[in-house]
Design an enzyme around this catalytic site. Structure first.
Site: not given
Length: 820
Positions: A341, A346, A667, A339
């Site tokens: 994210k 660079d 969310h 899960h």
């Protein structure tokens, strides 16, 4: 009934060994007894005994620690029962005893050897206990041979914690203790609300016009970071959709902005940038089953898109760790997810033409469909523009752009890390890639990184008011990362927890617990889920032993409020959650989650009401703890998209389209404490995210040393404060001086009253206004009884436009492990 006492604090437990464990023989497994036979004959006897015991016990014994019904730790498996293993356990449980259980591991489950008991009345004194405890059978009689278990237990009450109720005190505060990653000084942090902010949205100002917060634009800055990368782009996601476009605002175009994500990544790979991707492998997305999978993450499509390109895309199943039984392994592999994210790139270094620096993004926003939204959260107005090719509405059967809105608006929070903490996000990716990717293959080596990047040193001077101190946290185990030590003592020394035959990091939950315990004035939470501390739920109609939603966060919050009531001090907690978890609201899974949520709320309000009564206060519990959701309601506008088809008559979809309202899906995974500390990540407030052995997660906790409660005894007015004010402006469409003191009765009552009014407008059968809903923050539609019981708001048994119960319904067939 045995007396139960609240054990709120920290347990330090060490399990040493069992003195002897007989099994149909006068010899014992540990080689300890009244006589020690010698010679070759005896050695042969011992070998035969060991072989027989290996057959009888499978050669694998382990011990567990339970606080009454709540399992809080377990040792590694050992051929001989000698563990020498230490545990650091946060507790918020009302219990009668600590139970030590010895088990024999078997392929399918485990068999009981015996249990030892330690009364809470002895533990709660805080005096160290070092003792041999009798191991008893299920009838509380000593097992064969009178075996004993050697343990050491030391309890420290929460009020003896040097940080309890004090906020962050420098220079003594060293971050969350016993965590894998240390806190890193001299960082920069950028905070994002939603995927995009339009130019027209105002900066946040205080009375007098002082600008305190300028908005940043998440997906635009992610695009820029990828576009400008020269050496590496590492992406880890629950879902990554190659068809999404990151730059959509016609007023903010840039070169390459029309590229889709997949095209952008392939372009960078063709420029010899190392592009590596770890995407969760939804085991239900398979040609034999349903290609897009039950979760519709596009994982197989993403993998196929990058096949035979220079982009290295690996589909990662949530593999069980080696310590799970067959049943547990099946649960992990099929029910849980990767899960996290994260994006690591660079980036340029000011004043250098050759050296680069590491920058990382993390939070709640996946690079996939349905995530692009603004603070306006439109339902219908963008269906012929930015959402024409990105219509997301999974809550209705058959929903599509052809049938029209409402789309599901998406509210989320993300962040960018720059400085030494960004490297910890890089290390997390490398550990995961080495475990489930291609080993060290394709990764840029540390030697190469040293040549092309500046080292992970502070990039902001200590006296810079804009500097941040950041600590990275995870929920993860050695089934998902390479490099965790096998030795439990070594693991414990770097903040890891050793299980039966696995190693777990659970530092996200620890970060929340520590932040709540430090809190002085208020807590503000936005999260997709809010359930847990099932050990404190009312057990009148459920078997609590079957739930195992044991994470401590809800109970820690209610106990913090109780402590403030007892001390006669103000404390306020604001919690924003979705109206319901994404999915069909009447489905068994959504209703089961809502039932767990209701039980969690009920536990918390019961604690608060009992505390108020003890103080003789006739106060509204919502003056201390209050729940909200987000929603929107739009009036029709000239030039709006006209769908060629209609939803099925009398469906939830048709009713929502007719009423022109829908929830804004929350969310976010964020907590703000006292405007001085913020946690942002991928972790929900449920057992899946906080367990460590279920969903894999990553988060960061951060503060600005120049903006603390302890600095000059003034309220913090740094970026965390400004970000909260910006969020409240988004949700309430107003700012007021009262918002600067969220713990005050004036503030929480004002917010509650506004949210009550907005809920009335949102839920009204006939919308009485000629414009859109004037704010998005809605009171969650529940009623709190005189004893803390939680029911639906009067007249609101079902969510608007649905036949789905607001307080949910217990499932008789879905396993709790799936919905908790």
């Amino acid at each position: 009934m045995t007396e139960q006492l609240l054990l709120h604090g920290t347990l330090e437990v060490k399990i040493y060994r069992i003195d002897k464990l007989h099994q149909r023989s006068r010899f014992n497994l540990c080689g300890k007894g009244n006589k020690e036979p010698t010679g070759k004959k005896t050695q042969s006897q011992i070998k035969r005994l060991t072989d027989s015991c290996t057959s009888l016990f499978g050669g694998h014994l382990y011990a567990t620690i339970d606080l009454d019904r709540s399992r809080v730790a377990r040792t590694m498996m050992r051929r001989h029962p000698k563990w020498l293993q230490s545990f650091h356990v946060y507790t918020a449980h009302s219990i009668s005893k600590i139970i030590f259980t010895v088990k024999e591991d078997e392929p399918v489950s485990a068999s009981l050897i015996g249990r030892a008991y330690l009364p809470v009345t002895e533990v709660i004194t805080g005096q160290p206990i070092d003792r041999w405890l009798d191991i008893l059978d299920e009838n509380r009689r000593p097992i064969q041979g009178g075996s004993k278990l050697h343990v050491r237990v030391k309890f420290t009450h929460v009020t003896q914690d040097v940080n309890w109720n004090k906020g962050i005190i420098l220079p003594s505060f060293n971050g969350v203790p016993n965590a894998y990653f240390n806190q890193r000084e001299g960082c920069k942090v950028t905070l994002y609300q939603d995927a995009h902010v339009l130019n027209e949205y105002p900066d946040v100002t205080l009375t007098g016009g002082q600008v305190i917060y300028k908005h940043h634009r998440c997906w635009e800055e992610i695009f820029d970071a990828i576009w400008e990368a020269k050496h590496l782009i590492y992406i880890a996601g629950w879902s990554v959709n190659t068809d999404v476009t990151l730059v959509r605002d016609p007023k903010r175009t840039r070169p390459g902005g029309d590229l889709k994500l997949g095209e952008l990544l392939k372009k960078k790979a063709e420029e010899n940038v190392t592009v590596l991707m770890l995407v969760w492998d939804d085991r239900t997305s398979h040609e034999v089953f349903k290609r897009d999978g039950l979760m519709m993450t596009h994982d197989q499509e993403t993998y196929d898109y990058f096949k035979n390109t220079k982009v290295r895309c690996v589909l990662c199943p949530r593999n069980p760790d080696n310590g799970d039984s067959i049943v547990q392994g099946f649960e992990v592999a099929t029910m849980f997810t990767h899960h996290q994210k994260t994006i690591v790139v660079d980036s340029e270094v000011d004043g250098s033409l050759t050296k680069r620096r590491i920058v990382s993004f993390l939070g709640g926003i996946d690079l996939c469909d349905g995530r692009y939204d603004t603070v306006e959260h439109p339902l219908f107005g963008t269906l012929n523009s930015v959402h024409a090719n990105d219509f997301h509405q999974p809550n209705f059967d058959g929903a599509s752009i052809k049938k029209g809105g409402p789309r599901e608006p998406w509210h989320d929070i993300h962040c960018k890390l720059d400085g030494p903490a960004a490297w910890d996000v890089l290390y997390n990716f490398e550990q995961r890639w080495m475990k489930q990717g291609s080993g060290r293959r394709y990764l840029i080596s540390m030697a190469q990184l040293a040549e092309i990047t500046v080292p992970p040193l502070p990039i902001v001077q200590p006296d810079n008011e804009e500097g941040w101190t950041v600590q990275v946290f995870r929920s993860i185990d050695d089934g998902a990362v390479e490099g965790f030590p096998e030795d439990p003592r070594e693991a414990a020394s770097i903040g890891l927890i050793s299980g039966k035959d696995n190693v777990i990091e659970r530092s996200i939950q620890d970060a929340y617990v520590n932040a709540i315990r430090r809190a002085k004035n208020f807590i503000y939470i936005e999260n997709q889920y809010f359930l847990g501390s099932s050990f404190g739920w009312n057990s009148r109609d459920i078997n609590l032993n079957e739930i195992n939603a044991l994470q401590l966060i809800p109970k820690e919050i209610s106990l913090k409020i109780v402590s403030k009531i007892e001390a006669g001090e103000r404390f306020s907690v604001y919690i924003v959650i979705p109206l319901w978890p994404e999915g069909k609201p009447g489905s068994a899974s959504v209703q089961a989650i809502l039932d767990w949520q209701r039980r969690t709320m009920e536990m918390m309000y019961t604690d608060i009401i009992i505390a108020l009564r003890k103080k003789g206060l006739d106060a509204n519990p919502r003056d201390y703890l209050t729940f909200f959701c987000l929603g929107n309601r739009e009036k029709g506008k000239v030039g709006e998209y006209l769908p060629p088809e209609k939803p099925e008559a009398n469906s939830d979809y048709a009713r929502a389209q007719e009423s022109r309202r829908f929830m804004i899906y929350v969310h976010s995974k964020m907590m703000i404490v006292d405007d001085e500390y913020i946690i942002i990540g991928s972790a929900n407030i449920n057992q899946r995210s906080m367990d460590g052995g279920r969903d894999t997660e990553i988060a960061m906790g951060a503060y600005q040393p120049s903006h603390l409660l302890s600095t000059n005894n003034m309220r913090p007015v740094g970026q965390i404060f400004s970000f909260r004010i910006s969020l409240w402006l988004e949700h309430l469409r107003v700012t007021t001086n009262a918002f600067q003191c969220p713990e005050s009765e004036e503030c929480i009552r004002m917010v509650n009253a506004t949210a009550d009014e907005l809920w009335g407008l949102y839920s009204a059968q006939e919308y009485p206004r000629n414009d859109d809903l004037p704010g998005h923050l809605l009171s969650y539609p529940i009623s709190i009884g005189s004893n803390g019981e939680v029911t639906n708001l009067a007249g609101t048994e079902f969510f608007p436009d649905t036949n789905a119960k607001v307080v949910g319904e217990k499932s008789n067939y879905l396993p709790p492990i799936l919905t908790s």
